[in-house]
Design a protein around this motif. Structure first.
Motif, mmCIF file in Angstrom:
data_model
loop_
_atom_site.group_PDB
_atom_site.id
_atom_site.type_symbol
_atom_site.label_atom_id
_atom_site.label_comp_id
_atom_site.label_asym_id
_atom_site.label_seq_id
_atom_site.Cartn_x
_atom_site.Cartn_y
_atom_site.Cartn_z
ATOM 1 N N VAL A 81 0.835 -1.169 0.123
ATOM 2 C CA VAL A 81 0.066 -0.016 -0.072
ATOM 3 C C VAL A 81 0.797 1.144 -0.126
ATOM 4 O O VAL A 81 1.908 1.379 0.833
ATOM 5 N N ASP A 82 0.675 1.988 -0.897
ATOM 6 C CA ASP A 82 1.354 3.204 -1.078
ATOM 7 C C ASP A 82 0.543 4.682 -0.873
ATOM 8 O O ASP A 82 -0.903 4.564 -1.301
ATOM 9 N N VAL A 83 1.123 5.584 -0.171
ATOM 10 C CA VAL A 83 0.153 6.762 0.077
ATOM 11 C C VAL A 83 0.860 8.055 -0.557
ATOM 12 O O VAL A 83 2.323 8.131 -0.345
ATOM 13 N N TYR A 84 0.440 8.899 -1.342
ATOM 14 C CA TYR A 84 0.996 10.118 -1.644
ATOM 15 C C TYR A 84 -0.150 11.343 -1.784
ATOM 16 O O TYR A 84 -1.111 11.286 -1.459
ATOM 17 N N ALA A 85 0.440 12.452 -2.047
ATOM 18 C CA ALA A 85 -0.359 13.573 -2.189
ATOM 19 C C ALA A 85 -0.777 14.096 -3.759
ATOM 20 O O ALA A 85 0.426 13.776 -4.285
ATOM 21 N N ALA A 86 -1.776 14.534 -3.845
ATOM 22 C CA ALA A 86 -1.980 15.269 -5.353
ATOM 23 C C ALA A 86 -2.676 16.430 -4.891
ATOM 24 O O ALA A 86 -3.538 16.620 -3.989
ATOM 25 N N TYR A 87 -2.502 17.303 -6.068
ATOM 26 C CA TYR A 87 -3.170 18.512 -6.059
ATOM 27 C C TYR A 87 -3.810 18.771 -7.509
ATOM 28 O O TYR A 87 -2.979 18.503 -8.480
ATOM 29 N N PRO B 137 2.448 8.074 8.399
ATOM 30 C CA PRO B 137 3.661 8.311 7.240
ATOM 31 C C PRO B 137 4.007 9.905 7.237
ATOM 32 O O PRO B 137 3.325 10.486 7.326
ATOM 33 N N PHE B 138 5.103 9.965 6.737
ATOM 34 C CA PHE B 138 5.628 11.353 6.459
ATOM 35 C C PHE B 138 5.557 10.903 4.837
ATOM 36 O O PHE B 138 5.940 9.927 4.295
ATOM 37 N N ILE B 139 5.165 12.205 4.041
ATOM 38 C CA ILE B 139 4.955 12.320 2.637
ATOM 39 C C ILE B 139 5.448 13.606 1.952
ATOM 40 O O ILE B 139 5.320 14.634 2.561
ATOM 41 N N SER B 140 6.553 13.417 1.221
ATOM 42 C CA SER B 140 7.129 14.617 0.670
ATOM 43 C C SER B 140 7.602 14.590 -0.693
ATOM 44 O O SER B 140 7.494 13.680 -1.340
ATOM 45 N N GLY B 141 7.727 15.786 -1.245
ATOM 46 C CA GLY B 141 8.320 15.781 -2.400
ATOM 47 C C GLY B 141 9.350 17.240 -2.622
ATOM 48 O O GLY B 141 8.720 18.045 -2.031
ATOM 49 N N MET B 142 10.549 17.082 -3.175
ATOM 50 C CA MET B 142 11.188 18.118 -3.293
ATOM 51 C C MET B 142 11.400 18.655 -4.700
ATOM 52 O O MET B 142 11.897 18.114 -5.661
ATOM 53 N N GLU B 143 11.079 19.913 -5.057
ATOM 54 C CA GLU B 143 10.909 20.568 -5.978
ATOM 55 C C GLU B 143 10.385 19.802 -7.442
ATOM 56 O O GLU B 143 10.963 19.494 -8.377
ATOM 57 N N VAL B 144 9.236 19.318 -7.142
ATOM 58 C CA VAL B 144 8.302 18.690 -8.216
ATOM 59 C C VAL B 144 7.986 19.413 -9.087
ATOM 60 O O VAL B 144 7.476 20.625 -8.926
ATOM 61 N N PRO B 145 8.155 19.403 -10.367
ATOM 62 C CA PRO B 145 7.738 20.248 -11.407
ATOM 63 C C PRO B 145 6.200 20.214 -11.509
ATOM 64 O O PRO B 145 5.672 18.828 -11.531
ATOM 65 N N VAL B 146 5.700 21.139 -11.670
ATOM 66 C CA VAL B 146 3.967 21.117 -11.925
ATOM 67 C C VAL B 146 3.669 21.979 -13.144
ATOM 68 O O VAL B 146 4.385 22.864 -13.539
ATOM 69 N N ASN C 91 -5.257 16.378 -1.986
ATOM 70 C CA ASN C 91 -5.911 14.874 -2.145
ATOM 71 C C ASN C 91 -4.897 13.891 -1.411
ATOM 72 O O ASN C 91 -3.761 13.961 -1.939
ATOM 73 N N ILE C 92 -5.011 13.195 -0.388
ATOM 74 C CA ILE C 92 -4.312 12.376 0.028
ATOM 75 C C ILE C 92 -4.729 10.986 -0.419
ATOM 76 O O ILE C 92 -6.033 10.727 -0.167
ATOM 77 N N ARG C 93 -4.024 10.290 -1.158
ATOM 78 C CA ARG C 93 -4.534 9.059 -1.979
ATOM 79 C C ARG C 93 -3.540 7.878 -1.548
ATOM 80 O O ARG C 93 -2.319 7.859 -1.208
ATOM 81 N N VAL C 94 -4.311 6.690 -1.471
ATOM 82 C CA VAL C 94 -3.686 5.483 -1.017
ATOM 83 C C VAL C 94 -3.883 4.427 -2.281
ATOM 84 O O VAL C 94 -5.170 4.531 -2.654
#
Length: 212
Positions: free
Chosen positions: A93-99, A125-134, A154-157
């Motif tokens: 199971v993975d968790v990540y954030a989306a906008y 959990p900690f979820i992070s992204g470093m300088e993600v291009p949008v 949105n927090i997604r699993v």
């Protein structure tokens, strides 16, 4: 009886044996499918219930030159198994954030676990992204939301689960969970308590949409 007649008789016996073997195999498959269907109809497995309890925001910054987004969250996510007689294996199971539909953090792998009847599992959990291009339009929308003082992330699993009934364990099913998280980005008065390392904690208690 001639040798030719004996050969013909052997061929007939062989064909009859093959027909019986195929018929027995088909009956066995039909019986197995019937048992699986009957078990499903009796037990009625219900998908797990997810709640996003809180989110602590340590970083949520969009660079002015290049639409690069840096984020760092810690979330508290709970899952409850509502079934009386069915257990759930959370295999991967993975968790990540989306906008606005775009993934803005790298996936974080949650620990694999087994959830018994009516059990509740909590992950932090900690979820992070470093300088993600949008995309440019995503960056423009984010700027508008920040000015308005309210950003929805949105927090997604995304993962795989299996059902367990007694000693029977099903094949893998796709699990997808979507949890809205509203962040009062522009208002420290409404954001919630500050925590260590300049983080801000948001009490959310948001029901999540679950698909299995």
């Amino acid at each position: 009886m001639t040798e030719k007649e004996c050969g013909h008789h052997d061929d007939d016996d062989r064909r009859k044996f093959h027909r019986r073997l195929v018929a027995a195999l088909l009956i066995f498959i039909a019986l197995v499918l019937f048992i699986i269907l009957l078990t499903y109809l009796i037990l009625r497995p219900t998908k797990p219930h997810f709640i996003l309890q809180d989110a602590t925001v340590y970083a949520f910054n969009l660079s002015t030159a290049g639409n690069l987004l840096t984020t760092n969250f810690q979330i508290t996510l709970s899952a409850r198994n509502p079934n009386d007689r069915i257990g759930i294996y959370y295999d991967r199971v993975d968790v990540y954030a989306a906008y606005h539909g775009q993934q803005i953090t790298v996936p974080t792998l949650l620990p694999a676990t087994y959830q018994g009847h009516k059990d509740v599992t909590v992950w932090s959990p900690f979820i992070s992204g470093m300088e993600v291009p949008v995309a440019p339009y995503t960056g423009a929308s984010l700027n508008e939301d920040e000015i308005a003082g309210n950003v929805m992330v949105n927090i997604r699993v995304d993962g795989r689960i299996r059902w367990r009934v007694g000693t029977f364990i099903s094949g893998k099913y796709h699990l997808f969970v979507n949890c809205p998280a509203y962040i009062n980005y522009g208002s420290r008065n409404n954001a919630g308590p500050a925590v260590g390392a300049a983080g801000v904690k948001y009490q959310l208690i948001m029901d999540c949409h679950v698909d299995v």
